[in-house]
Design a protein around this motif. Structure first.
Motif, short mmCIF file in Angstrom:
data_model
loop_
_atom_site.label_atom_id
_atom_site.label_comp_id
_atom_site.label_asym_id
_atom_site.label_seq_id
_atom_site.Cartn_x
_atom_site.Cartn_y
_atom_site.Cartn_z
N HIS A 1 0.88 -1.17 0.00
CA HIS A 1 0.00 0.00 0.00
C HIS A 1 0.91 1.21 0.00
CE1 HIS A 1 -4.06 1.70 0.63
NE2 HIS A 1 -3.38 2.71 1.15
N CYS A 2 1.02 1.87 -1.14
CA CYS A 2 1.96 2.98 -1.32
C CYS A 2 1.23 4.14 -1.96
CB CYS A 2 3.14 2.52 -2.18
SG CYS A 2 4.52 3.66 -2.21
N ARG A 3 1.37 5.33 -1.42
CA ARG A 3 0.65 6.48 -1.92
C ARG A 3 1.51 7.75 -1.89
NH1 ARG A 3 -2.16 2.91 -3.07
NH2 ARG A 3 -4.39 2.60 -2.75
N HIS A 4 1.21 8.65 -2.84
CA HIS A 4 1.70 10.02 -2.72
C HIS A 4 0.79 10.74 -1.74
CE1 HIS A 4 3.96 9.34 -6.50
NE2 HIS A 4 4.76 10.25 -5.99
N LEU A 5 1.36 11.47 -0.82
CA LEU A 5 0.59 12.15 0.21
C LEU A 5 -0.04 13.42 -0.34
CD1 LEU A 5 3.10 11.78 3.17
CD2 LEU A 5 1.27 10.22 2.48
N GLY A 6 -1.22 13.74 0.19
CA GLY A 6 -1.88 14.97 -0.24
C GLY A 6 -1.09 16.21 0.15
N GLN A 7 -0.43 16.17 1.30
CA GLN A 7 0.45 17.24 1.75
C GLN A 7 1.78 16.61 2.16
OE1 GLN A 7 -1.24 19.81 4.76
NE2 GLN A 7 -3.32 19.46 3.99
N PRO A 8 2.90 17.25 1.86
CA PRO A 8 4.19 16.68 2.27
C PRO A 8 4.26 16.54 3.78
CG PRO A 8 4.50 18.46 0.68
CD PRO A 8 3.06 18.49 1.08
N ALA A 9 4.88 15.46 4.22
CA ALA A 9 5.06 15.20 5.65
C ALA A 9 6.44 15.68 6.06
CB ALA A 9 4.90 13.72 5.96
N THR A 10 6.48 16.54 7.07
CA THR A 10 7.76 17.07 7.54
C THR A 10 8.06 16.65 8.97
OG1 THR A 10 6.66 19.13 8.24
CG2 THR A 10 7.60 19.07 6.01
N LYS A 11 7.05 16.18 9.69
CA LYS A 11 7.22 15.83 11.10
C LYS A 11 7.20 14.32 11.28
CE LYS A 11 4.93 20.09 12.57
NZ LYS A 11 3.78 20.65 13.34
N GLN A 12 7.81 13.90 12.36
CA GLN A 12 7.89 12.47 12.67
C GLN A 12 6.49 11.88 12.88
OE1 GLN A 12 10.03 11.38 16.32
NE2 GLN A 12 11.34 10.05 15.07
N ASP A 13 5.64 12.61 13.60
CA ASP A 13 4.29 12.12 13.85
C ASP A 13 3.49 11.98 12.56
OD1 ASP A 13 4.76 11.97 16.52
OD2 ASP A 13 3.68 13.80 17.06
N GLU A 14 3.79 12.82 11.58
CA GLU A 14 3.04 12.78 10.33
C GLU A 14 3.35 11.52 9.52
OE1 GLU A 14 2.70 17.65 9.81
OE2 GLU A 14 4.12 16.50 8.58
N VAL A 15 4.62 11.19 9.36
CA VAL A 15 4.96 9.97 8.61
C VAL A 15 4.47 8.74 9.38
CG1 VAL A 15 6.89 10.99 7.37
CG2 VAL A 15 7.30 9.89 9.59
N ALA A 16 4.50 8.81 10.71
CA ALA A 16 4.03 7.68 11.50
C ALA A 16 2.53 7.47 11.32
CB ALA A 16 4.36 7.90 12.98
#
Length: 422
Positions: free
Chosen positions: A250-265
């Motif tokens: 399950h691989c996706r381009h994110l709607g908004q770039p993730a810059t924080k650790q909590d976001e990628v998690a």
């Protein structure tokens, strides 16, 4: 020796994504329509009217929409649930007609008939698809799957609904094959066509005229099979049962770039739950999970690609365990100063869940919670519930979900999006 006892029929939906959209919106008929990729980035499907405007496959939408000639083009976000549902309906329809059926892709089905019944069955498949499903289907008939592919492509190019290459005389078939570049033959790509051209093989007819034994020595057994198929000898049988799944990603381009650790998690946790749902639906389990992060090839920041893997003492498929593991791996792979545009979760080396045994039985609560989550998401969608915040919203209002600003309702798979007749 040509096998005259059977014929292969290929039913191919014309512009599948666009045709599915037109079922519920007749205002799109005879208008140039394109369907866009994830995050509404590139063109992945075109109506024939859009093709006439020379809109290329894979072209970025932000470039297409600025052309004066494309001012009236209708762009839609991908609606994969809708397309997948109609693909299943097409396969079911074909299964009612043929003793043997192979769903080949989202818009194609191979069927096998006794040679004398193929033409009538092909006409019936086309008519029923249009009447029962609303999908326009082009049908090709040939002794082999490769010849059926050629027949279907010819039917599309010539605008006829059903075409049988078997009905041609030897001279007519040779003329048709001579008009087809070798690179357009099923199974022959650009790299192989360049090698074949060095031997003077530039058309499908020239390929069919080669000696299969020489082809096997000079190339591969795969090319040899293609040559024999063009000669009318079946070498690629219909596969009624799909091969066992070895991996799920399950691989996706994110709607908004993730810059924080909590976001990628959060994104990795949500994707792991989607992987869990597929595993449980297929009764599979995974011995290890991998999380991948990437900044992609765009943007001004420094590129960064990372992945991390963790194995389990016993293969599992519970959403909570996979989500927790994926979130931890994503936190470990994250590095400050990067804008991650792509996140993926890979489950590989899959095994049957009932065969996964351990000397130390797992906590049964994991399976019970996963079963509850499966029930909720199947009935109400994935956005209603999830582990942590991944199933509801991202950290601090950040939303990882794809941009689908022009997606139509999922008319046939969501109760709250059913079409209403007034």
């Amino acid at each position: 020796m040509v096998d005259k006892r059977r014929s292969v029929v290929l039913a191919d939906v014309d512009s599948m994504y666009v045709s599915a959209e037109r079922i519920f919106n007749v205002g799109l008929n005879r208008r140039p329509v394109v369907v866009l990729s994830n995050n509404d980035g590139c063109v992945v499907a075109r109506s024939k009217e859009a093709k006439a405007l020379e809109i290329g496959m894979g072209e970025p939408w932000f470039k297409v929409r600025t052309r004066p000639s494309c001012r009236d083009v209708v762009a839609l976000s991908s609606n994969y649930e809708l397309y997948g549902d109609f693909s299943s309906r097409l396969a079911t329809l074909c299964g009612q007609l043929a003793p043997r059926v192979e769903p080949y892709s989202i818009d194609e089905c191979f069927l096998e008939f006794p040679a004398g019944e193929a033409l009538d069955a092909a006409v019936c498949a086309r008519e029923r698809s249009a009447r029962w499903l609303g999908l326009p289907v082009t049908v090709g008939i040939g002794r082999t799957k490769t010849l059926a592919k050629i027949a279907t492509n010819h039917a599309k190019d010539s605008g006829i609904g059903v075409f049988s290459i078997d009905a041609l005389s030897r001279a007519e078939r040779a003329e048709l094959l001579a008009s087809i570049p070798v690179g357009e033959v099923w199974g022959i790509g650009g790299r192989l066509s360049a090698r074949l051209a060095a031997h003077g093989v530039t058309t499908a007819k020239a390929l069919a005229d080669l000696d299969p034994g020489w082809v096997r020595r000079a190339y591969t057994i795969v090319v040899e099979r293609t040559v024999r198929e063009l000669q009318g000898v079946s070498c690629i049988p219909l596969t009624e049962q799909p091969a066992p799944r070895r991996s799920i990603m399950h691989c996706r381009h994110l709607g908004q770039p993730a810059t924080k650790q909590d976001e990628v998690a959060a994104a990795a946790s949500a994707f792991a739950q989607a992987v869990s749902a597929k595993l449980r639906r297929l009764d599979l389990a995974v011995p290890a999970v991998t999380v991948m992060l990437s900044t992609g090839g765009f943007g001004t920041g420094p590129p960064h690609h990372a992945q991390a893997t963790q194995g389990f003492p016993v293969p599992l498929n519970a959403a909570g365990q996979l989500a927790t593991t994926a979130a931890r791996l994503a936190r470990g792979a994250w590095r400050p100063g990067h804008r991650y545009k792509r996140v993926g979760v890979l489950a590989s080396d899959l095994v049957q869940a009932r065969r996964a045994q351990s000397l130390w039985p797992d906590d049964p609560r994991h399976d019970k919670l996963a079963a509850v989550l499966d029930t909720i998401t199947a009935r109400h969608g994935r956005d209603l519930a999830g582990y942590g915040r991944s199933g509801i919203r991202g950290p601090s209002g950040w939303d990882w979900r794809m941009r689908q600003e022009m997606r139509t309702p999922r008319f046939t798979t969501r109760w709250d999006e059913l079409p209403v007749v007034s």
